[in-house]
Write a protein that holds these residues in place. Structure first.
Motif, PDB file in Angstrom:
ATOM      1  N   THR A 103      39.779  72.363  -8.004  1.00 56.32           N
ATOM      2  CA  THR A 103      40.119  71.118  -8.685  1.00 56.32           C
ATOM      3  C   THR A 103      38.928  70.183  -8.892  1.00 56.32           C
ATOM      4  OG1 THR A 103      41.451  69.075  -8.411  1.00 56.32           O
ATOM      5  CG2 THR A 103      40.711  70.166  -6.415  1.00 56.32           C
ATOM      6  N   ASP A 104      39.075  69.294  -9.861  1.00 55.88           N
ATOM      7  CA  ASP A 104      38.111  68.220 -10.098  1.00 55.88           C
ATOM      8  C   ASP A 104      38.043  67.233  -8.930  1.00 55.88           C
ATOM      9  OD1 ASP A 104      40.835  67.689 -11.208  1.00 55.88           O
ATOM     10  OD2 ASP A 104      40.056  65.656 -11.395  1.00 55.88           O
ATOM     11  N   TYR A 105      39.063  67.208  -8.085  1.00 60.13           N
ATOM     12  CA  TYR A 105      39.118  66.252  -6.973  1.00 60.13           C
ATOM     13  C   TYR A 105      38.074  66.525  -5.890  1.00 60.13           C
ATOM     14  CZ  TYR A 105      43.369  63.739  -8.350  1.00 60.13           C
ATOM     15  OH  TYR A 105      44.281  62.935  -8.989  1.00 60.13           O
ATOM     16  N   VAL A 106      37.327  67.624  -6.000  1.00 60.12           N
ATOM     17  CA  VAL A 106      36.236  67.848  -5.043  1.00 60.12           C
ATOM     18  C   VAL A 106      35.071  66.894  -5.311  1.00 60.12           C
ATOM     19  CG1 VAL A 106      36.847  70.279  -4.717  1.00 60.12           C
ATOM     20  CG2 VAL A 106      35.087  69.669  -6.401  1.00 60.12           C
ATOM     21  N   PHE A 107      35.070  66.248  -6.467  1.00 59.85           N
ATOM     22  CA  PHE A 107      34.014  65.297  -6.828  1.00 59.85           C
ATOM     23  C   PHE A 107      34.465  63.855  -6.589  1.00 59.85           C
ATOM     24  CE2 PHE A 107      33.143  68.904  -9.813  1.00 59.85           C
ATOM     25  CZ  PHE A 107      31.917  69.277  -9.275  1.00 59.85           C
ATOM     26  N   ALA A 108      33.481  62.961  -6.471  1.00 60.76           N
ATOM     27  CA  ALA A 108      33.787  61.540  -6.265  1.00 60.76           C
ATOM     28  C   ALA A 108      34.374  60.908  -7.528  1.00 60.76           C
ATOM     29  CB  ALA A 108      32.524  60.797  -5.840  1.00 60.76           C
ATOM     30  N   GLY A 109      33.999  61.448  -8.690  1.00 58.19           N
ATOM     31  CA  GLY A 109      34.523  60.898  -9.941  1.00 58.19           C
ATOM     32  C   GLY A 109      33.787  59.659 -10.423  1.00 58.19           C
ATOM     33  N   ASP A 110      32.571  59.429  -9.893  1.00 62.50           N
ATOM     34  CA  ASP A 110      31.828  58.227 -10.283  1.00 62.50           C
ATOM     35  C   ASP A 110      30.557  58.538 -11.084  1.00 62.50           C
ATOM     36  OD1 ASP A 110      30.374  59.383  -8.254  1.00 62.50           O
ATOM     37  OD2 ASP A 110      30.394  57.628  -6.929  1.00 62.50           O
ATOM     38  N   LYS A 111      30.402  59.796 -11.487  1.00 65.36           N
ATOM     39  CA  LYS A 111      29.243  60.182 -12.293  1.00 65.36           C
ATOM     40  C   LYS A 111      29.403  59.677 -13.721  1.00 65.36           C
ATOM     41  CE  LYS A 111      26.640  64.283 -13.773  1.00 65.36           C
ATOM     42  NZ  LYS A 111      26.542  65.753 -13.772  1.00 65.36           N
ATOM     43  N   ASP A 112      28.289  59.370 -14.379  1.00 62.79           N
ATOM     44  CA  ASP A 112      28.358  58.897 -15.763  1.00 62.79           C
ATOM     45  C   ASP A 112      28.684  60.030 -16.733  1.00 62.79           C
ATOM     46  OD1 ASP A 112      27.834  56.263 -15.128  1.00 62.79           O
ATOM     47  OD2 ASP A 112      25.660  56.483 -15.340  1.00 62.79           O
ATOM     48  N   GLY A 113      28.082  61.189 -16.530  1.00 61.67           N
ATOM     49  CA  GLY A 113      28.274  62.303 -17.460  1.00 61.67           C
ATOM     50  C   GLY A 113      29.274  63.323 -16.947  1.00 61.67           C
ATOM     51  N   VAL A 114      29.227  64.512 -17.557  1.00 60.76           N
ATOM     52  CA  VAL A 114      30.142  65.586 -17.145  1.00 60.76           C
ATOM     53  C   VAL A 114      29.662  66.210 -15.836  1.00 60.76           C
ATOM     54  CG1 VAL A 114      30.965  66.127 -19.455  1.00 60.76           C
ATOM     55  CG2 VAL A 114      28.888  67.238 -18.604  1.00 60.76           C
ATOM     56  N   TYR A 115      30.604  66.756 -15.081  1.00 61.67           N
ATOM     57  CA  TYR A 115      30.274  67.383 -13.804  1.00 61.67           C
ATOM     58  C   TYR A 115      29.904  68.846 -13.979  1.00 61.67           C
ATOM     59  CZ  TYR A 115      31.506  63.525 -10.706  1.00 61.67           C
ATOM     60  OH  TYR A 115      31.516  62.328 -10.033  1.00 61.67           O
ATOM     61  N   LEU A 116      28.744  69.227 -13.434  1.00 61.21           N
ATOM     62  CA  LEU A 116      28.300  70.610 -13.397  1.00 61.21           C
ATOM     63  C   LEU A 116      28.769  71.265 -12.102  1.00 61.21           C
ATOM     64  CD1 LEU A 116      24.580  69.929 -14.421  1.00 61.21           C
ATOM     65  CD2 LEU A 116      26.380  70.803 -15.924  1.00 61.21           C
ATOM     66  N   GLU A 117      28.805  72.584 -12.103  1.00 59.29           N
ATOM     67  CA  GLU A 117      29.181  73.320 -10.892  1.00 59.29           C
ATOM     68  C   GLU A 117      28.242  73.030  -9.735  1.00 59.29           C
ATOM     69  OE1 GLU A 117      30.882  75.730 -14.324  1.00 59.29           O
ATOM     70  OE2 GLU A 117      29.051  74.571 -13.950  1.00 59.29           O
ATOM     71  N   THR A 118      26.998  72.679 -10.052  1.00 57.83           N
ATOM     72  CA  THR A 118      25.973  72.446  -9.025  1.00 57.83           C
ATOM     73  C   THR A 118      25.911  71.005  -8.538  1.00 57.83           C
ATOM     74  OG1 THR A 118      24.414  72.182 -10.863  1.00 57.83           O
ATOM     75  CG2 THR A 118      24.486  74.337  -9.787  1.00 57.83           C
ATOM     76  N   ASP A 119      26.702  70.122  -9.114  1.00 61.78           N
ATOM     77  CA  ASP A 119      26.684  68.717  -8.690  1.00 61.78           C
ATOM     78  C   ASP A 119      27.227  68.558  -7.276  1.00 61.78           C
ATOM     79  OD1 ASP A 119      25.503  67.529 -10.887  1.00 61.78           O
ATOM     80  OD2 ASP A 119      27.399  67.252 -11.955  1.00 61.78           O
ATOM     81  N   ALA A 120      26.755  67.524  -6.603  1.00 59.59           N
ATOM     82  CA  ALA A 120      27.181  67.260  -5.228  1.00 59.59           C
ATOM     83  C   ALA A 120      28.680  66.972  -5.182  1.00 59.59           C
ATOM     84  CB  ALA A 120      26.410  66.068  -4.666  1.00 59.59           C
ATOM     85  N   VAL A 121      29.346  67.565  -4.183  1.00 60.31           N
ATOM     86  CA  VAL A 121      30.778  67.319  -3.995  1.00 60.31           C
ATOM     87  C   VAL A 121      30.953  66.154  -3.028  1.00 60.31           C
ATOM     88  CG1 VAL A 121      31.568  69.642  -4.540  1.00 60.31           C
ATOM     89  CG2 VAL A 121      30.785  69.140  -2.228  1.00 60.31           C
ATOM     90  N   ALA A 122      32.011  65.371  -3.257  1.00 62.44           N
ATOM     91  CA  ALA A 122      32.291  64.216  -2.398  1.00 62.44           C
ATOM     92  C   ALA A 122      33.747  63.806  -2.592  1.00 62.44           C
ATOM     93  CB  ALA A 122      31.355  63.055  -2.733  1.00 62.44           C
ATOM     94  N   PRO A 123      34.680  64.610  -2.095  1.00 61.01           N
ATOM     95  CA  PRO A 123      36.093  64.296  -2.291  1.00 61.01           C
ATOM     96  C   PRO A 123      36.465  62.939  -1.686  1.00 61.01           C
ATOM     97  CG  PRO A 123      35.810  66.069  -0.677  1.00 61.01           C
ATOM     98  CD  PRO A 123      34.483  65.838  -1.308  1.00 61.01           C
ATOM     99  N   GLN A 124      37.366  62.234  -2.362  1.00 64.22           N
ATOM    100  CA  GLN A 124      37.719  60.876  -1.962  1.00 64.22           C
ATOM    101  C   GLN A 124      39.054  60.794  -1.230  1.00 64.22           C
ATOM    102  OE1 GLN A 124      35.431  58.041  -2.819  1.00 64.22           O
ATOM    103  NE2 GLN A 124      34.343  59.994  -2.743  1.00 64.22           N
ATOM    104  N   GLY A 125      39.715  61.916  -1.042  1.00 65.17           N
ATOM    105  CA  GLY A 125      41.013  61.907  -0.373  1.00 65.17           C
ATOM    106  C   GLY A 125      41.289  63.241   0.295  1.00 65.17           C
ATOM    107  N   VAL A 126      42.446  63.341   0.927  1.00 60.01           N
ATOM    108  CA  VAL A 126      42.817  64.546   1.678  1.00 60.01           C
ATOM    109  C   VAL A 126      42.975  65.750   0.761  1.00 60.01           C
ATOM    110  CG1 VAL A 126      44.617  65.604   3.110  1.00 60.01           C
ATOM    111  CG2 VAL A 126      43.894  63.242   3.547  1.00 60.01           C
TER     112      VAL A 126
END
Length: 295
Positions: A103-126
């Motif tokens: 899921t997309d929820y593995v990311f923080a969702g605060d990046k300006d552009g599109v998320y790449l597979e190599t971008d840092a993960v930072a989930p915000q919830g359980v």
């Protein structure tokens, strides 16, 4: 050779589509839901896989209730982390290919552009944290793995945003929809097609491109924009007696137990390059909108 597919979460949005499509390909399918196989039971998973001897395992099972996950922590991790680990162990023992939906929820969702597979993960919830733990478990326990991150899933089966909009829209003159969260709505049937195409390629002896891939819909849109597109199609198909007004609101106007990513836009170039798979065309998928009406 007839491909043997073991499919978990078989009655969900993506699972239902997978089942239909795999059978139409002539595959031998063992399709199980939670009542038939509890993926959090390691012994049961290993026994079922050893008996069936699949070439491919696709895990479409998940604890997807994002808000409930905040209070159902143990259940979220059991289904989203432990279950995938046991399936990975089973796949590894039987030399099967494992495909796992994330899921997309593995990311923080605060990046300006599109998320790449190599971008840092930072989930915000359980929910996001448990799904990330599942990704890590799959990668650790099965070398022949493909993890497909997707977002904003909708389909004819199960509960989703499209069905909610049609149901609520039929009862109200106006409704409020969040306009500051952006992503790519993704048709469940397209996810199924992508997974099966990936599996077919991964079964070839020269395949080595294991790992994480993004697959979601285009063009990117806000929830508000998606709602407007749904009602525009509903009007075109004359599915509702009267179309509601859709008012844009902010995330702050609609508080939820779990934080939603403001940016769920996934870059899908890697899956296009490796597998030739194009992003899901969600606008095209709305053409059969009548199938989303309450029965």
């Amino acid at each position: 050779m007839t491909v043997k597919l073991m499919l978990t979460g078989a009655n969900g949005q993506v699972g239902t589509s997978l089942q239909q499509r795999a059978v139409s390909l002539g595959w031998q399918v063992l399709a199980v839901d939670r009542s038939e196989l509890d993926i959090t039971d390691r012994d049961a998973v290993l026994q079922v896989a050893a008996r069936f001897q699949p070439d491919v395992i696709i895990n479409a099972a998940a604890h997807t209730a994002v808000d409930k996950a905040e209070s159902e922590v143990a259940a979220s991790y059991a289904i989203n982390r432990d279950g995938p680990q046991f399936l990975a162990e089973a796949a590894s023992r039987g030399n099967a290919v494992l495909l796992h939906i994330s899921t997309d929820y593995v990311f923080a969702g605060d990046k300006d552009g599109v998320y790449l597979e190599t971008d840092a993960v930072a989930p915000q919830g359980v929910y996001g944290a448990s799904k990330l733990a599942g990704e890590q478990a799959v990668a650790t326990h099965c070398s022949k793995h493909l993890i497909l991150r997707t977002a904003w899933v909708f389909g004819e089966q199960g509960n989703n945003f499209v069905k909610t909009m049609l149901r609520v829209g039929a009862m109200r003159d106006s409704l409020n929809v969040v306009a500051d969260q952006f992503g790519g709505p993704t048709y469940a049937g397209d996810i199924a097609d992508a997974l099966l195409a990936m599996a077919q390629r991964a079964l070839q002896s020269d395949f080595a491109a294991w790992g994480v891939y993004h697959f979601s819909g285009a063009p990117h849109v806000s929830w508000h924009g998606f709602a407007e597109a749904i009602f525009a199609k509903a009007g075109e198909l004359q599915l509702l007696a009267q179309l509601p007004t859709v008012n844009p609101i902010t995330t702050k106007d609609y508080p939820t137990p779990a934080k939603r990513p403001a940016n769920s836009r996934l870059d899908c170039q890697k899956i296009q390059h490796v597998f030739g798979i194009q992003p899901s065309n969600w606008q095209h998928a709305l053409a059969n909108l009548q199938q989303y009406l309450p029965q």
